[in-house]
Design an enzyme around this catalytic site. Structure first.
Site, mmCIF file in Angstrom:
data_model
loop_
_atom_site.group_PDB
_atom_site.id
_atom_site.type_symbol
_atom_site.label_atom_id
_atom_site.label_comp_id
_atom_site.label_asym_id
_atom_site.label_seq_id
_atom_site.Cartn_x
_atom_site.Cartn_y
_atom_site.Cartn_z
ATOM 1 N N THR A 1 0.830 -1.210 0.000
ATOM 2 C CA THR A 1 0.000 0.000 0.000
ATOM 3 C C THR A 1 0.867 1.264 0.000
ATOM 4 O O THR A 1 0.582 2.188 -0.768
ATOM 5 C CB THR A 1 -0.977 -0.014 1.191
ATOM 6 O OG1 THR A 1 -1.814 -1.175 1.085
ATOM 7 C CG2 THR A 1 -1.838 1.232 1.212
ATOM 8 N N GLU B 1 1.393 9.859 -5.341
ATOM 9 C CA GLU B 1 2.051 11.137 -5.037
ATOM 10 C C GLU B 1 2.954 11.571 -6.174
ATOM 11 O O GLU B 1 3.008 12.744 -6.526
ATOM 12 C CB GLU B 1 2.890 11.023 -3.758
ATOM 13 C CG GLU B 1 2.120 11.246 -2.501
ATOM 14 C CD GLU B 1 3.030 11.632 -1.355
ATOM 15 O OE1 GLU B 1 3.168 12.848 -1.081
ATOM 16 O OE2 GLU B 1 3.608 10.712 -0.747
ATOM 17 N N GLY C 1 3.975 17.043 -0.361
ATOM 18 C CA GLY C 1 2.732 16.404 0.037
ATOM 19 C C GLY C 1 2.297 16.865 1.413
ATOM 20 O O GLY C 1 3.120 17.044 2.314
ATOM 21 N N HIS D 1 -7.249 0.807 -0.848
ATOM 22 C CA HIS D 1 -6.434 -0.167 -1.578
ATOM 23 C C HIS D 1 -7.315 -1.401 -1.683
ATOM 24 O O HIS D 1 -7.429 -2.192 -0.742
ATOM 25 C CB HIS D 1 -5.123 -0.464 -0.858
ATOM 26 C CG HIS D 1 -4.146 -1.207 -1.705
ATOM 27 N ND1 HIS D 1 -2.834 -1.382 -1.336
ATOM 28 C CD2 HIS D 1 -4.271 -1.818 -2.908
ATOM 29 C CE1 HIS D 1 -2.194 -2.088 -2.274
ATOM 30 N NE2 HIS D 1 -3.061 -2.362 -3.226
#
Length: 123
Positions: free
Chosen positions: A33, A41, A60, A67
């Site tokens: 994940t 990102e 970020g 997921h």
């Protein structure tokens, strides 16, 4: 110029370096994940990179994603980020990851425009 609708798709092939085992986020040889979210990102960063003032980048601030399905070794995974809102230095994105036509995960991501030199000088 930054504007809503800017989009980028990033891609990776699932190998041993991005599995849940390698990233200590699980114990199976499937896409981790954290690796899927990092790909999201990356897509967001690249969607706006060529539209920023000289000396600026984005960092970020928040990411939220499901997921939904696993990806095995050798699978090609793509992540697409689309700018949905711009508010000053704040940029919001819709993000999704796919393996072929299969949706692996989707969510939102927030990035902030920063001056690279100024940002690094504060560390």
């Amino acid at each position: 110029m930054l504007q809503e609708g800017l989009q980028h798709t990033s891609q990776l092939t699932v190998d041993d370096t991005v599995t849940a085992i390698a990233m200590d986020s699980g114990n199976m040889p499937v896409l981790a994940t954290p690796a899927m979210m990092a790909l999201m990102e990356n897509a967001a960063m690249l969607a706006v990179a060529d539209h920023l003032p000289q000396g600026c980048t984005t960092v970020g601030g928040h990411i939220a994603s499901s997921h939904l399905k696993p990806s095995r070794l050798g699978d090609t995974v793509t992540a697409t980020a689309t700018v949905t809102r711009i508010d000053g230095k704040k940029i919001e994105f819709k993000v999704e990851a796919r393996c072929g036509d299969t949706l692996l995960g989707e969510g939102t991501h927030l990035r902030f425009v920063v001056d690279q030199e100024k940002f690094m000088s504060r560390l």
